[in-house]
Motif scaffolding. Structure first.
Motif, PDB file in Angstrom:
ATOM      1  N   SER A 136       0.748  -1.158   0.004  1.00 40.21           N
ATOM      2  CA  SER A 136       0.012  -0.136   0.204  1.00 40.21           C
ATOM      3  C   SER A 136       0.671   1.192   0.127  1.00 40.21           C
ATOM      4  CB  SER A 136      -0.792   0.006   1.313  1.00 40.21           C
ATOM      5  OG  SER A 136      -0.210   0.032   2.452  1.00 40.21           O
ATOM      6  N   GLN A 137       0.390   2.342  -0.459  1.00 31.13           N
ATOM      7  CA  GLN A 137       1.041   3.416  -0.661  1.00 31.13           C
ATOM      8  C   GLN A 137       1.090   3.964   0.891  1.00 31.13           C
ATOM      9  OE1 GLN A 137      -0.930   6.485  -3.087  1.00 31.13           O
ATOM     10  NE2 GLN A 137       0.771   8.223  -2.666  1.00 31.13           N
ATOM     11  N   GLU A 138       2.283   4.689   1.145  1.00 30.59           N
ATOM     12  CA  GLU A 138       2.584   5.071   2.397  1.00 30.59           C
ATOM     13  C   GLU A 138       1.515   5.870   3.108  1.00 30.59           C
ATOM     14  OE1 GLU A 138       6.523   6.415   3.255  1.00 30.59           O
ATOM     15  OE2 GLU A 138       6.450   6.382   5.415  1.00 30.59           O
ATOM     16  N   GLY A 139       0.801   5.750   4.085  1.00 32.15           N
ATOM     17  CA  GLY A 139      -0.078   6.502   4.514  1.00 32.15           C
ATOM     18  C   GLY A 139      -1.596   6.300   4.236  1.00 32.15           C
ATOM     19  N   GLN A 140      -1.668   5.887   3.035  1.00 31.20           N
ATOM     20  CA  GLN A 140      -3.053   5.948   2.174  1.00 31.20           C
ATOM     21  C   GLN A 140      -4.017   5.249   2.906  1.00 31.20           C
ATOM     22  OE1 GLN A 140      -3.561   7.668  -0.716  1.00 31.20           O
ATOM     23  NE2 GLN A 140      -5.474   6.942  -0.648  1.00 31.20           N
ATOM     24  N   VAL A 141      -3.990   3.822   3.246  1.00 31.79           N
ATOM     25  CA  VAL A 141      -4.873   3.139   4.049  1.00 31.79           C
ATOM     26  C   VAL A 141      -5.166   3.556   5.461  1.00 31.79           C
ATOM     27  CG1 VAL A 141      -5.410   0.946   4.999  1.00 31.79           C
ATOM     28  CG2 VAL A 141      -4.206   1.069   2.744  1.00 31.79           C
ATOM     29  N   GLU A 142      -4.077   3.945   6.034  1.00 34.18           N
ATOM     30  CA  GLU A 142      -4.184   4.713   7.629  1.00 34.18           C
ATOM     31  C   GLU A 142      -5.100   5.839   7.446  1.00 34.18           C
ATOM     32  OE1 GLU A 142      -1.344   3.660   5.925  1.00 34.18           O
ATOM     33  OE2 GLU A 142       0.030   2.605   7.276  1.00 34.18           O
ATOM     34  N   GLN A 143      -4.770   6.687   6.584  1.00 38.76           N
ATOM     35  CA  GLN A 143      -5.913   8.074   6.341  1.00 38.76           C
ATOM     36  C   GLN A 143      -7.181   7.470   6.110  1.00 38.76           C
ATOM     37  OE1 GLN A 143      -3.309  10.384   3.809  1.00 38.76           O
ATOM     38  NE2 GLN A 143      -2.372  11.335   5.682  1.00 38.76           N
ATOM     39  N   ALA A 144      -7.323   6.492   5.037  1.00 38.43           N
ATOM     40  CA  ALA A 144      -8.582   6.022   4.827  1.00 38.43           C
ATOM     41  C   ALA A 144      -9.581   5.560   6.173  1.00 38.43           C
ATOM     42  CB  ALA A 144      -8.719   5.112   3.774  1.00 38.43           C
ATOM     43  N   ILE A 145      -8.620   4.863   6.886  1.00 34.58           N
ATOM     44  CA  ILE A 145      -9.305   4.225   8.106  1.00 34.58           C
ATOM     45  C   ILE A 145      -9.818   5.377   9.087  1.00 34.58           C
ATOM     46  CG2 ILE A 145      -8.953   2.910  10.239  1.00 34.58           C
ATOM     47  CD1 ILE A 145      -7.271   0.810   8.370  1.00 34.58           C
ATOM     48  N   GLN A 146      -8.879   6.215   9.172  1.00 36.03           N
ATOM     49  CA  GLN A 146      -9.085   7.430  10.169  1.00 36.03           C
ATOM     50  C   GLN A 146     -10.393   8.340   9.562  1.00 36.03           C
ATOM     51  OE1 GLN A 146      -5.631  10.218  10.506  1.00 36.03           O
ATOM     52  NE2 GLN A 146      -4.272   8.405  10.615  1.00 36.03           N
ATOM     53  N   THR A 147     -10.590   8.407   8.320  1.00 39.41           N
ATOM     54  CA  THR A 147     -12.038   9.149   7.714  1.00 39.41           C
ATOM     55  C   THR A 147     -13.259   8.273   8.289  1.00 39.41           C
ATOM     56  OG1 THR A 147     -11.882   8.163   5.761  1.00 39.41           O
ATOM     57  CG2 THR A 147     -10.825  10.092   5.807  1.00 39.41           C
ATOM     58  N   GLY A 148     -12.904   7.121   8.355  1.00 41.47           N
ATOM     59  CA  GLY A 148     -14.163   6.202   8.668  1.00 41.47           C
ATOM     60  C   GLY A 148     -14.359   6.329  10.259  1.00 41.47           C
ATOM     61  N   LEU A 149     -13.229   6.279  10.972  1.00 36.33           N
ATOM     62  CA  LEU A 149     -13.371   6.573  12.293  1.00 36.33           C
ATOM     63  C   LEU A 149     -13.885   7.901  12.649  1.00 36.33           C
ATOM     64  CD1 LEU A 149     -10.154   4.866  13.314  1.00 36.33           C
ATOM     65  CD2 LEU A 149     -12.478   3.895  13.726  1.00 36.33           C
ATOM     66  N   TYR A 150     -13.481   8.829  12.147  1.00 37.37           N
ATOM     67  CA  TYR A 150     -13.876  10.363  12.219  1.00 37.37           C
ATOM     68  C   TYR A 150     -15.508  10.461  12.071  1.00 37.37           C
ATOM     69  CZ  TYR A 150     -14.093  15.574  11.875  1.00 37.37           C
ATOM     70  OH  TYR A 150     -14.385  16.939  12.257  1.00 37.37           O
ATOM     71  N   ARG A 151     -16.064   9.698  11.209  1.00 35.56           N
ATOM     72  CA  ARG A 151     -17.433   9.666  10.968  1.00 35.56           C
ATOM     73  C   ARG A 151     -18.157   9.026  12.140  1.00 35.56           C
ATOM     74  NH1 ARG A 151     -22.214   8.167   9.965  1.00 35.56           N
ATOM     75  NH2 ARG A 151     -23.195   9.284   8.127  1.00 35.56           N
ATOM     76  N   ILE A 152     -17.456   7.718  12.539  1.00 34.23           N
ATOM     77  CA  ILE A 152     -18.313   7.386  13.786  1.00 34.23           C
ATOM     78  C   ILE A 152     -18.245   8.060  15.113  1.00 34.23           C
ATOM     79  CG2 ILE A 152     -17.748   5.386  15.442  1.00 34.23           C
ATOM     80  CD1 ILE A 152     -16.655   3.558  13.238  1.00 34.23           C
ATOM     81  N   VAL A 153     -17.129   8.817  15.325  1.00 38.92           N
ATOM     82  CA  VAL A 153     -17.246   9.877  16.708  1.00 38.92           C
ATOM     83  C   VAL A 153     -17.930  11.057  16.204  1.00 38.92           C
ATOM     84  CG1 VAL A 153     -15.014   8.747  17.643  1.00 38.92           C
ATOM     85  CG2 VAL A 153     -14.803  10.578  16.105  1.00 38.92           C
TER      86      VAL A 153
END
Length: 307
Positions: A136-153
């Motif tokens: 995976s491209q560095e940071g790409q998946v990590e940031q994608a996961i963060q957007t999903g978590l940001y929506r949850i909170v």
């Protein structure tokens, strides 16, 4: 083992980023009927956004690798699913494979929450996909996961944004992308037919770390570790992309200004840096981009910042 190869990612990543962000295509004419010289050379055309499901999307140098990846679809899907499970403790569904130079980009959607779209890359050598070489491209998946978590909170705030946009397309002559287009070409993170969200910086890193420590973390537990005071709205990009419902119709300036005003004044939407794009009805098949010279836009230079 996860490989992070920045050089290859640069080519693929930029293509995806441009497609997702809807950067203007200065070579297109005002009504979007003509393609740029580059797209004409590649045989690409525009299509009504209602008809676009990701068909014709391509990446540079992918003509041959695209066929190879599809010929090994079942093995590639399995290798990518295992990669996400091992590296990110997340189950994903593979939606699409797009050939690129020396490999193929694999578009995926997470199963359940956190919900996000992203991609991985599988190398192809000697006409064979390297199943143990998914990266995976560095940071790409990590940031994608963060957007999903940001929506949850921020569930209620995102629900309000969703409600506004769904009501808008129900009552005004605008539409969003199809679900199929998002599944087959979307890779930015949190995505809906009407907007997508991505992040920069580390202000949501604490949510990502809590999730990686315990992928079964409940919404309540996630809320308990959420640190809203550390969030930087300037680095959470929420990009609204809408299209005119009817063909051959120019973007409606009055409606665009109405949308911008509502976004700016709404007190119950998620914190973030908002960009707003209103396109005509057409979208580039090869890039998934809707922006053209006639696109009405706010955000590239002067976004709406909601604290």
């Amino acid at each position: 083992m996860k490989h992070k190869k920045k050089i290859m990612a640069l080519t693929i990543g930029i293509s995806l980023l441009i497609g997702g962000c809807g950067v203007s295509e200065s070579n297109n004419d005002q009504n979007g009927d003509s393609n740029s010289a580059e797209e004409t050379q590649k045989g690409s055309t525009y299509v009504s956004v209602q008809d676009y499901k990701g068909q014709g999307y391509d990446l540079n140098g992918g003509e041959e690798t695209d066929k190879i990846a599809e010929a090994h679809r079942e093995e590639v899907d399995k290798a990518v699913e295992e990669f996400f499970l091992n590296e990110y403790k997340t189950e994903v569904t593979v939606h699409n494979l797009i050939g690129a130079k020396d490999g193929a980009t694999v578009f995926v959607e997470s199963k359940g929450a956190p919900h996000f779209y992203t991609y991985a890359i599988i190398p192809i050598k000697n006409e064979q996909p390297l199943l143990d070489g998914v990266w995976s491209q560095e940071g790409q998946v990590e940031q994608a996961i963060q957007t999903g978590l940001y929506r949850i909170v921020n569930e209620e705030a995102f629900n309000q944004l969703d409600k506004y946009l769904e009501n808008l397309v129900r009552n005004k002559p605008v539409v969003g992308k199809t679900e199929e287009a998002i599944e087959n070409t979307g890779a930015v993170g949190l995505m809906t037919p009407y907007y997508y969200a991505d992040v920069a910086g580390d202000s949501l890193k604490h949510l990502y770390e809590a999730y990686m420590d315990n992928p079964q973390i409940t919404n309540e537990e996630l809320q308990s570790v959420y640190q809203p005071d550390t969030v930087e709205p300037e680095k959470i990009f929420i990009t609204i992309q809408l299209f005119m419902e009817k063909k051959q119709v120019q973007p409606d300036k009055k409606l665009f200004e109405e949308i911008c005003k509502h976004i700016e004044e709404a007190a119950d939407f998620p914190s973030g840096s908002y960009g707003i794009f209103l396109n005509d009805n057409k979208i580039s098949k090869s890039s998934g981009k809707g922006s053209k010279d006639n696109t009405l836009e706010k955000g590239l230079v002067d976004p709406i910042i909601k604290k």
